[in-house]
Design a protein around this motif. Structure first.
Motif, short mmCIF file in Angstrom:
data_model
loop_
_atom_site.label_atom_id
_atom_site.label_comp_id
_atom_site.label_asym_id
_atom_site.label_seq_id
_atom_site.Cartn_x
_atom_site.Cartn_y
_atom_site.Cartn_z
N UNK A 1 0.74 -0.90 0.10
CA UNK A 1 -0.24 0.34 0.02
C UNK A 1 1.07 1.25 -0.22
N UNK A 2 0.72 2.30 -0.27
CA UNK A 2 1.51 3.85 -0.61
C UNK A 2 0.65 4.61 0.76
N UNK A 3 1.47 4.01 1.17
CA UNK A 3 0.92 5.39 2.56
C UNK A 3 1.17 6.92 2.32
N UNK A 4 1.10 7.43 1.54
CA UNK A 4 1.12 8.64 1.09
C UNK A 4 -0.41 8.46 0.38
N UNK A 5 -0.99 7.79 -0.58
CA UNK A 5 -2.22 8.00 -0.29
C UNK A 5 -2.95 8.41 -0.30
N UNK B 1 -8.02 22.94 -4.06
CA UNK B 1 -8.28 21.08 -5.13
C UNK B 1 -7.41 21.54 -5.89
N UNK B 2 -6.86 22.96 -6.47
CA UNK B 2 -5.77 23.73 -6.86
C UNK B 2 -4.24 22.47 -6.35
N UNK C 1 -1.23 16.84 -7.18
CA UNK C 1 -0.99 15.92 -6.83
C UNK C 1 -1.32 14.43 -6.79
N UNK C 2 -3.04 15.35 -7.22
CA UNK C 2 -3.17 13.49 -8.01
C UNK C 2 -2.78 13.26 -9.33
N UNK D 1 0.34 11.20 -8.71
CA UNK D 1 -0.06 9.89 -8.25
C UNK D 1 0.29 9.31 -9.68
N UNK D 2 -0.31 9.23 -11.04
CA UNK D 2 -0.57 8.64 -12.57
C UNK D 2 0.81 9.04 -12.97
N UNK D 3 1.39 9.50 -12.31
CA UNK D 3 2.99 9.79 -13.62
C UNK D 3 3.47 8.45 -12.62
N UNK D 4 3.32 8.29 -11.36
CA UNK D 4 4.40 7.77 -10.66
C UNK D 4 4.88 6.14 -11.42
#
Length: 416
Positions: A276-280, A300-301, A306-307, A310-313
């Motif tokens: 699991x990602x603790x960051x998420x 939300x900006x 951040x989202x 996450x998607x690029x990681x």
């Protein structure tokens, strides 16, 4: 054999370097809300977190076994492949730390391992079922579960304490924050330190130093625990600032709810062997706690940036690792080139970071962003929040105005 021993030693050292970056990259997960609400002084907070990360490393090896035995085929994986995977993970950690984004060290490591393995042995060497069930599904579910739990816990906390004396209540929740932050630190050591243990064990298996299907040796557990604890103590102050002040403005009640919810999700996943990602989990809990207070207090900006990270990681770390593995395939000189590139890139990122130093003395300084328009989530939260006695001037009719003495009232700087 001498050349092989050298590359294996390089892999172990690089893995511990990744573990170190994981520590300072993820300090914010445990301590950002505790520091931002003033429950603990910054240096004391990271010191406590470091000790508990070390303790947590000894509690389980389930996640380590997921990485060393489940994600990729051990057969045919050379130490150079693991070295390339670590290069991709370390560089992504450093880049996201530089810009203060709380991305997932875990997914950077997974992406690096997948990219290097595919470049070396093809897609068939990756166990897709393990990737989906123990990495991708938890990546999506963890922030949602932690966020919903934190949102409802925040609302319950405010409801239970609405008649309590303000100062006494705040003092009690600050103490609760310290305890819950310690629990998150313990959970982080239990989950994240194991990932490095799994990578080192996989390298030892690939190099023939230990038998296949072996659990991590004790020296691996100890060294991984020490590396992540040292990184945690240094404190990833840039990410702590983003998590503690950039996403939302938290009161002690919200910080306690966020940390408790995140710790529960992380510990449960560690027991089940989910990488699991603790960051998420923590980021989702922080946003949920923000939404749990009247007005949907989330920027939300910052959340959108951040989202995107996450998607690029996974793909970004996989791409860098695949290129590194291709260069390592040219032999010893290729491995040397990749090692020099890693050191030079890391030094360059560190030098750039010195242009604007963020440390324990200014971690809570945060420029208030321009007011953002109310979005869909804000309006939805506002729609189900009971309105106060009367509206206040200057606020949109969509968002009910809290009473002046309402402890849940968001500041003007944090209105979204």
């Amino acid at each position: 054999m001498e050349s092989f021993s050298l590359i294996l030693a390089i892999v172990v050292v690089t893995a511990l370097a990744f573990d170190f970056t994981n520590g300072f990259h993820d300090t914010a997960n445990a301590m950002a809300t505790t520091i931002s609400t003033g429950a603990m002084r910054p240096k004391a907070a990271v010191a406590m977190s470091a000790v508990l990360n070390l303790v947590g490393a000894f509690l389980s090896v389930e996640v380590a076994n997921t990485i060393s035995k489940g994600l990729v085929d051990e057969a045919g994986i050379r130490p150079e492949v693991i070295f390339a995977a670590l290069v991709g993970a370390i560089l992504w950690n450093l880049l996201t730390w530089l810009v203060g984004l709380p991305s997932s060290s875990s997914h950077a490591l997974m992406g690096g391992l997948i990219g290097a393995t595919v470049a070396s042995a093809g897609f068939g060497a990756v166990h897709g079922d393990v990737l989906v069930t123990k990495v991708l599904i938890p990546a999506i579910a963890a922030p949602l579960v932690a966020g919903l739990a934190a949102m409802f816990a925040t609302r319950l906390t405010y409801r239970m304490g609405r008649n309590a004396e303000a100062k006494a209540s705040e003092k009690g929740y600050r103490a609760g924050q310290i305890a819950s932050a310690g629990l998150v630190s313990l959970a982080h050591g239990t989950n994240d330190a194991q990932k490095t243990m799994g990578i080192i064990t996989l390298a030892l298996v690939a190099g023939g130093a230990v038998a296949p299907d072996s659990d991590p040796p004790m020296w691996v557990i100890l060294s991984a625990g020490i590396a992540i604890a040292l990184g945690t103590y240094l404190g990833g102050w840039r990410i702590i600032r983003t998590m503690g002040k950039g996403l939302t403005d938290l009161q002690p009640q919200q910080g306690f709810a966020a940390q408790t919810s995140a710790a529960t999700v992380i510990l449960a996943s560690s027991h089940l062997g989910f990488s699991l990602s603790t960051t998420h989990s923590v980021s989702g809990a922080v946003m949920g706690a923000g939404l749990g207070r009247k007005g949907g207090v989330v920027r939300w900006s910052t959340a959108t940036r951040m989202f995107v990270a996450w998607g690029l990681t996974l793909p970004a770390a996989a791409l860098v690792a695949a290129i590194a593995e291709w260069v390592c395939g040219f032999g010893s000189w290729g491995t040397a080139v990749v090692a020099v590139f890693l050191v030079a890139s890391s030094a360059a990122i560190w030098k750039i970071s010195r242009r604007e130093v963020v440390d324990h003395t200014n971690v809570n300084d945060h420029d208030t962003p321009a007011e953002e328009p109310a979005g869909v989530v804000t309006q939805a939260i506002a729609a189900v929040t009971p309105p106060p006695a009367g509206p206040s001037e200057g606020l949109s009719a969509t968002i009910p105005a809290p009473a002046a003495n309402d402890p849940q009232a968001p500041s003007a700087a944090s209105t979204v």
